[in-house]
Each structure stands twice: as C-alpha cells, then as structure tokens.
Design a protein around this motif. Structure first.
Motif, short mmCIF file in Angstrom:
data_model
loop_
_atom_site.label_atom_id
_atom_site.label_comp_id
_atom_site.label_asym_id
_atom_site.label_seq_id
_atom_site.Cartn_x
_atom_site.Cartn_y
_atom_site.Cartn_z
N ILE B 40 6.94 14.35 2.09
CA ILE B 40 6.06 13.47 1.30
C ILE B 40 6.01 13.88 -0.18
O ILE B 40 5.12 13.45 -0.90
N THR B 44 3.30 12.52 -3.22
CA THR B 44 2.12 13.39 -3.26
C THR B 44 1.59 13.53 -4.69
O THR B 44 2.36 13.70 -5.63
N MET B 87 -0.22 10.43 -1.23
CA MET B 87 -0.86 11.52 -0.50
C MET B 87 -1.57 12.39 -1.54
O MET B 87 -0.91 12.98 -2.40
N GLU B 196 -1.50 15.66 7.70
CA GLU B 196 -1.21 14.65 8.72
C GLU B 196 -2.41 13.73 8.93
O GLU B 196 -2.27 12.53 9.16
N GLN B 199 -2.25 11.20 6.37
CA GLN B 199 -1.16 10.26 6.69
C GLN B 199 -1.61 9.23 7.72
O GLN B 199 -1.30 8.06 7.62
N GLN B 200 -2.40 9.71 8.70
CA GLN B 200 -2.86 8.82 9.77
C GLN B 200 -4.15 8.08 9.39
O GLN B 200 -4.77 7.44 10.23
#
Lengths: 75, 250
Positions: B40, B44, B87, B196, B199-200
């Motif tokens: 990522i 980011t 991100m 993560e 991300q989710q």
C-alpha cells in the motif's frame, strides 16, 4: 560454511549494541574501526557461527544489518 | 544465499537522527514493513507528530504530512475524509498523544475515524531532554520529578489503551513492546493488523508500542530494554484491548 551471513552497513551503525545482545550465537561484536559519526561500528567477530536467524536485524534500530541465509525462509 | 532481511522499501535511505539504541528506529521499520507487506506504499499518507518523531517524514518513503503538536489525529481525519481511498496513519509519541493531543485522540477514537494510529510510549519527554510525561511511572525520576513521580503531587500515569477501550468507537486497540526480538515481531504483527483494519474499513485502530529512551532514562540501550521489561510492562500490560474482528469470529 556458515548457514547465514550478516552484512553490516558500518556508516549507519551507532554502537548501541542491541544486536550484540540479541544474537544467540555471539556472532556480532563492537569493532575497532570508527565510522564518520564517530561510533565503533559492529562487525561479525565470529561469522562462521551465523545461522541467518535475523534476530540481530530485528532489534537493530537503524536498519544497519542485511541478512542472507542458505536454507529457505522459515515461516 | 538468499537475502532474508533488508531495509524495507517504505523506508528512505536517510540516516535516522535518533540516539543510539532508540527503539523509534525499530518501530519505524515495523511500520514500513507493514506498509510493504500489504503493498500500500503508493496510497499511504503518514502524519508525523511533534517530539523526537518529528522528522518521521524524512524516513518514510510514502506521502507524509507534519501536524501541529498533538493534532495528528485531526489532520489524519481531514486527509482520510477527503481521500477515503488513501491509507492514513499517524505516528505519535506519548507527549504528543497522551498530553497535548489528548482531546484529539479521544475524539478521533470516539468518532471511530478510519485511521491507524501508532502510539510510541517511552514514559518520558525525550526531545525536550527528559521531563515527566503523563505516562511516566510512579517513582520514576525525571528532570521535573527529581525525587520520583508521586501520586500526591503528579497523580497517576495514563493508560491510553484502557482509556480508549471505554469508548465504543475504536475497532482495534493493542499494546505491544519492543524489549526483545520476540516482542518486536509481535509488535510488527499488531501494526500490520491495525493497517488491515483500515483497509477493511473497520474504523479507528491504535497500537501502543512501549519504547525506551535510554539517554533520558540514564541507562545503556541494553539496560533500558531490561528496565522497560521489568518496570513498564507490568504497569502497562501487553495485549489486545479491542478487536471487532474477533467478535465476528474471523
């Protein structure tokens, strides 16, 4: 032939010795040469004992160490 | 021979200014490794704080922003809301996050902002040469508590993970340590998990990383790790304080 090899980027080392403490086989030690920052850089004093376990590099705060290993990477 | 460990791509080649043995360097590397392993780096955006980690923008090989003291979660909130595909992470010390930035972190957590916070707790103000922080331990001698921190004068140290765990907003709260290689590897996993979560789109994720300040603690780097294991870890218990994915059985 040692199973692993530790490559030291001596210019980045700050002589904190965390890698020396972390190594379970006594591969690393504080060397005698001084880098441009004035620190005694670490070096592999017993390179034949290196297993490439990467524990020294995991503890290094300045990403001085690059590790090579013979056997495939353990998961 | 195969290279099994090298500098992560998400770190630049700039030599770090931290004191010898400062665990900031280890934590920088863990964040960079997490960014690399999730692939990522190009999306980011990091937010550096004020304190020793003020120059973090020089060391991460991704887009970076510098926030005013303590305001990193507010800046990260803005970036994330304007660019939700990015991100966004903040990298803050205990003086920044637990002292001047207490309001920002509590409200970001309460809102459940979808950002990742890396909180480095070394129980002292490092950059300004060792004054007492809100996280300094009872009895700890600092420049401004020369006879040791006392409850009567200075109150109790703040446990950020436990404090934020009382809110409904956070998705992931975890405390890890860097006092030996096993715990450093665990810290790396926790930081990756916090990315993560973002991300989710689970919401606010914070990892508190216990860290040393060997120079201001007045110890060698190796002894500082020992002191941290013996004194800080018992007061700041390691573990996961919130994990919404665990409830879902994932």
């Amino acid at each position: 032939m040692p199973r692993g090899e530790v490559i030291v980027n001596k210019e980045l080392c700050k002589e904190c010795s965390l890698c020396v403490v972390a190594c379970p086989h006594g591969v690393l030690g504080i060397g005698k040469t001084i880098n441009s920052k004035g620190y005694h850089s670490v070096e592999a004093v017993a390179p034949e004992k290196c297993t490439g376990c990467t524990l020294c590099a995991v503890m290094c705060p300045d990403v001085v160490l690059t590790i090579k290993r013979k056997s495939p990477e353990r998961k | 021979m195969k290279t099994v460990f090298q500098k992560p791509e998400a770190m630049t080649d700039v030599p770090m200014h931290y004191c010898p043995g400062c665990t900031h360097g280890i934590i920088h590397r863990l964040v960079a490794e997490a960014i690399d392993s999730l692939g990522i780096r190009e999306q980011t955006i990091g937010v550096a704080s004020v304190g020793c980690s003020v120059f973090a923008y020089d060391y991460f090989n991704c887009d970076m922003q510098q926030a005013a003291h303590g305001r990193a979660p507010a800046v990260a909130t803005g970036i994330k809301r304007v660019r939700p595909e990015a991100m966004v992470f903040t990298y803050q010390g205990d003086g920044d996050l637990a002292s001047i930035g207490m309001a920002e972190i509590v409200h970001a957590a309460a809102r459940g902002e979808n950002i990742t916070v890396v909180f480095v707790n070394n129980a002292i103000y490092g950059m300004t040469s060792g004054q007492m922080a809100p996280t300094s331990l009872l009895g700890q001698k600092t420049a401004t508590s020369p006879r040791g921190r006392t409850v009567e004068e200075m109150g109790y140290p703040i446990k950020m993970c436990e404090l934020l765990a009382t809110l409904d907003g956070p998705a992931y709260l975890s405390r890890v340590s860097t006092h030996d290689s096993r715990h450093v590897l665990q810290a790396g996993k926790a930081i990756k998990k916090a990315f993560e979560m973002q991300q989710q789109k689970k919401g606010f994720a914070m990892v508190e990383v216990l860290s040393t300040c060997s120079v201001n603690w007045g110890m060698t780097p190796a002894n500082a790790l020992k002191w941290m294991a013996e004194n800080m870890v018992p007061y700041y218990p390691l573990g996961v304080y919130r994990d919404v994915t665990a409830k879902e059985g994932n």
